[in-house]
Design a protein around this motif. Structure first.
Motif, PDB file in Angstrom:
ATOM      1  N   ASN A 126      22.099   8.016  19.528  1.00 54.98           N
ATOM      2  CA  ASN A 126      23.065   8.896  19.751  1.00 54.98           C
ATOM      3  C   ASN A 126      22.842  10.257  19.141  1.00 54.98           C
ATOM      4  O   ASN A 126      23.055  11.260  19.724  1.00 54.98           O
ATOM      5  N   LYS A 170      20.715  17.910  22.977  1.00 54.34           N
ATOM      6  CA  LYS A 170      22.151  18.775  23.668  1.00 54.34           C
ATOM      7  C   LYS A 170      22.351  20.143  23.037  1.00 54.34           C
ATOM      8  O   LYS A 170      22.543  21.084  23.502  1.00 54.34           O
ATOM      9  N   ARG A 171      22.051  20.071  21.499  1.00 52.24           N
ATOM     10  CA  ARG A 171      22.433  20.982  20.738  1.00 52.24           C
ATOM     11  C   ARG A 171      21.101  22.312  20.908  1.00 52.24           C
ATOM     12  O   ARG A 171      21.402  23.307  21.122  1.00 52.24           O
ATOM     13  N   GLU A 200      22.373  13.866  20.763  1.00 51.27           N
ATOM     14  CA  GLU A 200      23.409  15.245  20.304  1.00 51.27           C
ATOM     15  C   GLU A 200      22.090  16.265  19.729  1.00 51.27           C
ATOM     16  O   GLU A 200      22.530  17.386  20.233  1.00 51.27           O
TER      17      GLU A 200
END
Length: 135
Positions: free
Chosen positions: A117, A124-125, A121
């Motif tokens: 996870n 994605k960032r 993230e």
């Protein structure tokens, strides 16, 4: 028989015994035994069952551990391990070890999921930052 000291250390605390006469363990080279006045010795223990005898007690005491380091010097045996259980009842200690292994497996699964996870993230960032960057 001449006894020696044994100190077991894990993440929950320490158990010290001063009247051990024989320790029997297992490492990658096989099984071994340690008695009082043994030469200095260090090894990496495998996960599983060890046993030892205490002065004036003919019955073995069982030690289940999840691997660890063993060090013997000057009649003192040190074992450092993530988890250990000591009991004279081999069935009871087997149940404790099995429960501990299941718990560790669940914790490993949770850690892998958290890492996955976190990686998602972060990607994605990074994608968002790349889109926002001036060209």
């Amino acid at each position: 028989m001449t006894p020696f000291e044994m100190h077991l250390i894990d993440s929950r605390g320490q158990l010290s015994l001063s009247d051990v006469t024989l320790f029997h363990g297992r490492d990658r080279s096989g099984q071994f035994g340690i008695m009082a006045k043994h030469e200095p010795f260090m090894t990496s223990l495998l996960m599983g069952l060890c046993w030892f005898y205490v002065l004036n007690d003919p019955d073995p005491h069982y030690l289940a551990l999840s691997g660890g380091m063993l060090y013997f010097k000057k009649n003192v045996l040190w074992i450092v391990t993530p988890h250990f259980f000591v009991d004279k009842d081999i069935k009871k200690i087997s149940v404790n070890l099995e429960q501990e292994l299941k718990k560790e497996e669940e914790e490993r699964k949770e850690m892998k999921e958290r890492a996955k996870n976190l990686e998602k993230e972060m990607l994605k960032r990074m994608w968002e930052i790349q889109k926002e960057a001036p060209k």
